[in-house]
Design a protein around this motif. Structure first.
Motif, PDB file in Angstrom:
ATOM      1  N   UNK A  12      72.140 -26.194 -21.080  1.00 38.97           N
ATOM      2  CA  UNK A  12      71.249 -24.992 -20.364  1.00 38.97           C
ATOM      3  C   UNK A  12      70.522 -24.312 -21.836  1.00 38.97           C
ATOM      4  N   UNK A  13      69.961 -23.964 -21.581  1.00 33.41           N
ATOM      5  CA  UNK A  13      68.603 -23.008 -22.317  1.00 33.41           C
ATOM      6  C   UNK A  13      69.527 -21.891 -22.820  1.00 33.41           C
ATOM      7  N   UNK A  14      69.632 -21.978 -24.693  1.00 31.84           N
ATOM      8  CA  UNK A  14      70.488 -20.418 -24.788  1.00 31.84           C
ATOM      9  C   UNK A  14      71.767 -21.296 -24.828  1.00 31.84           C
ATOM     10  N   UNK A  85      66.740 -24.586 -27.418  1.00 32.93           N
ATOM     11  CA  UNK A  85      65.610 -24.594 -25.943  1.00 32.93           C
ATOM     12  C   UNK A  85      65.135 -25.970 -26.122  1.00 32.93           C
ATOM     13  N   UNK A  86      64.654 -25.743 -25.020  1.00 32.79           N
ATOM     14  CA  UNK A  86      63.721 -26.957 -24.521  1.00 32.79           C
ATOM     15  C   UNK A  86      63.609 -28.422 -25.263  1.00 32.79           C
ATOM     16  N   UNK A  87      62.792 -27.629 -26.371  1.00 29.91           N
ATOM     17  CA  UNK A  87      61.916 -28.384 -27.128  1.00 29.91           C
ATOM     18  C   UNK A  87      62.897 -28.540 -28.412  1.00 29.91           C
ATOM     19  N   UNK A 119      68.475 -30.709 -23.685  1.00 29.53           N
ATOM     20  CA  UNK A 119      68.493 -29.319 -23.251  1.00 29.53           C
ATOM     21  C   UNK A 119      67.219 -28.471 -22.087  1.00 29.53           C
ATOM     22  N   UNK A 120      67.827 -27.874 -21.243  1.00 28.51           N
ATOM     23  CA  UNK A 120      67.316 -27.780 -19.736  1.00 28.51           C
ATOM     24  C   UNK A 120      67.243 -26.587 -20.044  1.00 28.51           C
ATOM     25  N   UNK A 121      65.693 -26.239 -18.813  1.00 27.66           N
ATOM     26  CA  UNK A 121      65.329 -24.915 -18.951  1.00 27.66           C
ATOM     27  C   UNK A 121      66.080 -23.510 -17.796  1.00 27.66           C
TER      28      UNK A 121
END
Length: 121
Positions: A12-14, A85-87, A119-121
């Motif tokens: 997950x993001x973060x 991050x998702x990017x 990476x999922x938001x």
């Protein structure tokens, strides 16, 4: 010579994720080891690299979040990725510029097979 990567996956993001890449074969020495990433349809881009003396370089997009390190005795390079991050989603490839025992004085570049980081938001 073979470069084998491990450690990709979904986060997950973060969150954080660690990658490792081990080189094996008729290796005399490894000068530079690095991590690149590629998104489908885009060019492969340098993420970070580390020279045999420990000097490092980071792309600005990951500076302060990613840490590259290496264990010269194990011919292994690591990439610790924090605050993802998702990017950052991409296939991550390691590479090594190395000298072979059978071709002293010449540098050759080898690549790993790639490992997917999502990476999922």
């Amino acid at each position: 010579v073979q470069l084998v990567e491990s450690g990709g996956g979904l986060v997950q993001a973060g969150g954080s994720l660690g990658l490792s890449c081990s080189a094996s074969g008729s290796i005399l020495s490894i000068n530079v080891m690095g991590w690149y990433r590629q998104v489908p349809g885009q060019q492969r881009e340098l993420v970070a690299r580390i020279i045999s003396d420990g000097r490092t370089y980071y792309d600005k997009s990951v500076e302060g979040r990613f840490t590259i390190s290496r264990d010269n005795a194990k011919n292994t390079v690591y990439l610790q990725m924090n605050t993802l991050k998702p990017e950052d989603t991409a296939v991550y490839y390691c590479n090594a510029d190395l000298e072979l025992t059978t071709a002293r004085g010449y540098q050759y570049r080898y690549w790993g097979q790639g490992t997917l980081v999502t990476v999922s938001s």
